[in-house]
Motif scaffolding. Structure first.
Motif, PDB file in Angstrom:
ATOM      1  N   CYS A  27      -4.621  17.803  36.143  1.00 13.05           N
ATOM      2  CA  CYS A  27      -4.709  16.684  37.375  1.00 13.05           C
ATOM      3  C   CYS A  27      -2.914  16.592  36.846  1.00 13.05           C
ATOM      4  O   CYS A  27      -2.673  15.944  38.581  1.00 13.05           O
ATOM      5  N   ILE A  32      -4.835  15.523  43.779  1.00 15.43           N
ATOM      6  CA  ILE A  32      -6.246  15.195  44.647  1.00 15.43           C
ATOM      7  C   ILE A  32      -7.700  16.225  45.195  1.00 15.43           C
ATOM      8  O   ILE A  32      -8.452  16.211  44.699  1.00 15.43           O
ATOM      9  N   LEU A  35      -8.783  18.854  42.864  1.00 14.44           N
ATOM     10  CA  LEU A  35      -9.287  18.507  41.559  1.00 14.44           C
ATOM     11  C   LEU A  35     -10.795  17.456  42.953  1.00 14.44           C
ATOM     12  O   LEU A  35     -12.026  18.243  41.874  1.00 14.44           O
ATOM     13  N   LYS A  36     -10.734  17.546  43.514  1.00  8.87           N
ATOM     14  CA  LYS A  36     -12.472  17.142  44.431  1.00  8.87           C
ATOM     15  C   LYS A  36     -13.081  18.675  44.491  1.00  8.87           C
ATOM     16  O   LYS A  36     -14.125  18.538  44.503  1.00  8.87           O
ATOM     17  N   ILE A  85     -10.497  10.172  40.884  1.00  9.06           N
ATOM     18  CA  ILE A  85     -10.365  11.380  41.938  1.00  9.06           C
ATOM     19  C   ILE A  85     -11.444  11.255  42.725  1.00  9.06           C
ATOM     20  O   ILE A  85     -11.350  11.562  44.280  1.00  9.06           O
ATOM     21  N   GLU A  88     -10.566   9.211  45.523  1.00  9.53           N
ATOM     22  CA  GLU A  88      -9.222   9.605  46.016  1.00  9.53           C
ATOM     23  C   GLU A  88      -7.554   8.505  45.804  1.00  9.53           C
ATOM     24  O   GLU A  88      -7.031   8.335  46.508  1.00  9.53           O
ATOM     25  N   LEU A  93      -5.785   7.607  39.372  1.00 12.05           N
ATOM     26  CA  LEU A  93      -5.678   8.512  38.979  1.00 12.05           C
ATOM     27  C   LEU A  93      -3.903   8.684  38.561  1.00 12.05           C
ATOM     28  O   LEU A  93      -4.334   8.938  37.020  1.00 12.05           O
TER      29      LEU A  93
END
Length: 106
Positions: A27, A32, A35-36, A85, A88, A93
């Motif tokens: 992270c 993001i 990360l998705k 996440i 979004e 986050l």
């Protein structure tokens, strides 16, 4: 708690900490959007950590080091990060990553 239970609790606890640390590191490094794309997703990782905490709850009889409680706390941080996440939410986050980053990982 007998020594077999203690060893199992310690191993599961260490795994939860390592997973939370990996989530934290990722992270801090990635957006993001990146990360998705992770597989397994962070929501799936959080779910797996919850399952491990459920196992710890069943094994626990005495927890002088508070490993079971701490494992739940780390798993909860990962769950909150995963939720941010998923939707979004950069602000959420960042806040949850910062909170996890303040943990000792001991």
């Amino acid at each position: 708690m007998n020594s077999i239970h203690q060893e199992l609790v310690a191993r599961v606890y260490d795994h939860i900490l390592q997973s939370a640390n990996t989530v934290l590191r990722n992270c801090k490094l990635f957006s993001i959007e990146i990360l998705k794309l992770e597989d397994p997703t962070y929501a799936e990782i959080a779910n797996q950590l919850k399952g491990l905490c459920d196992i710890l709850d069943k094994l626990q009889t005495d927890d002088p080091d508070m490993k079971v409680l701490k494992a739940h706390e780390y798993a909860d941080h990962v769950r909150l990060i995963a939720a941010a996440i998923e939707v979004e939410d950069e602000e959420s986050l960042s806040r949850h990553v910062e909170e996890l980053d303040r943990r000792s990982f001991l």
